[in-house]
Design an enzyme around this catalytic site. Structure first.
Site, PDB file in Angstrom:
ATOM      1  N   LYS A   1      32.119  17.985  34.295  1.00  0.00           N
ATOM      2  CA  LYS A   1      31.474  19.303  34.305  1.00  0.00           C
ATOM      3  C   LYS A   1      30.104  19.269  33.640  1.00  0.00           C
ATOM      4  CE  LYS A   1      34.616  21.201  36.762  1.00  0.00           C
ATOM      5  NZ  LYS A   1      34.312  21.509  38.181  1.00  0.00           N
TER       6      LYS A   1
ATOM      7  N   TYR B   1      37.409  15.410  32.247  1.00  0.00           N
ATOM      8  CA  TYR B   1      37.025  16.694  32.832  1.00  0.00           C
ATOM      9  C   TYR B   1      35.687  17.172  32.272  1.00  0.00           C
ATOM     10  CZ  TYR B   1      37.578  21.448  34.650  1.00  0.00           C
ATOM     11  OH  TYR B   1      37.391  22.638  35.314  1.00  0.00           O
TER      12      TYR B   1
END
Length: 254
Positions: free
Chosen positions: A163, A159
């Site tokens: 990002k 993740y």
């Protein structure tokens, strides 16, 4: 004396596209953009959710259309979104997370998260930006990043990778698209209580550990992001591009 005029947050006459619009942050963004006067197209795989959301917006006397689409299907994205445009605003929000310790991440989980959070976001933005450029009237593209695009986190290796990629994409797109008056920014929230985060927050001890890092001492609500979304979508942020607006309750302050 002529005083400076306050900036406008009015989006009347603008068309906005929101991905991941059926629930959570995407639904909140759709609601605030419509409330500011935009004609909003809500995109998600779940036709039932976005049809219900669009109907609720229309029930307030505002403009909304549901568009069922899997944004990981790039060919369909180009066909369907290309035909539906041009848009003046994109809130590029569809995303997912499959938390796991770095040593336990599988290829399947890696591919699924990267495919949606980076690849799909990239090509949705590309087709919308192409429409903005061809229309010759500029626009605003807003990526959903995260505080995890600024720091690291346990069980968040994939993740965080996605990002951080969105943060870099935001800056590079801003450079390429500035000559066309297309602004590109990101919004980077902390943990917001949504259907996606709820299972994580219900794990024993997880919510408590999160609250120790949020300096304001509470989890975020989708309403906490609506002002930032409207600001970045509107002419109130007309000199902003390549920026990331942290709405993290102070998580990254130290």
């Amino acid at each position: 004396m002529d005083l400076p005029r306050k900036p406008t947050f009015d989006l009347s006459g603008k068309r906005a596209l929101v991905t991941g619009a059926g629930r959570g942050i995407g639904l909140a963004a759709s609601a605030v953009l419509a409330d500011a006067g935009a004609d909003v197209t809500l995109v998600a795989r779940s036709a039932g959710e976005i049809e219900e959301a669009a109907a609720a917006i229309r029930a307030r006397g505002q403009k909304a259309t549901a568009l069922a689409l899997d944004v990981t299907d790039v060919a369909r994205v180009r066909e369907v979104i290309g035909a539906a445009g041009p848009f003046d605003v994109l809130f590029n929000n569809a995303g997912a997370n499959r938390p796991a310790s770095f040593l336990d991440v599988t290829e399947e989980d890696y591919d699924a998260v990267v495919d949606l959070n980076v690849r799909a976001a990239f090509f949705v933005a590309q087709v919308v930006a192409r429409g903005m450029v061809d229309a010759g009237r500029g626009g605003s593209i807003i990526h959903t990043s995260s505080q995890m695009g600024q720091v690291g986190g346990a069980r968040r290796s994939v993740y965080c990778s996605t990002k951080w990629a969105i943060e870099g994409l935001t800056k590079a797109m801003a450079v390429d698209l500035a000559p066309h008056q297309v602004r590109v920014n990101a919004i980077a929230p902390t943990f917001i209580e949504t259907p996606m985060t709820r299972p994580f927050l219900e794990q024993p001890g997880f919510k408590e550990s999160v609250l120790t890092k949020i300096k304001l001492g509470r989890l975020g609500q989708v309403e906490d992001l609506m002002g930032a979304v409207l600001f970045l979508a509107s002419d109130a942020s007309s000199l902003m591009t390549g920026s990331s607006v942290l709405v993290d309750g102070g998580w990254t302050a130290d």
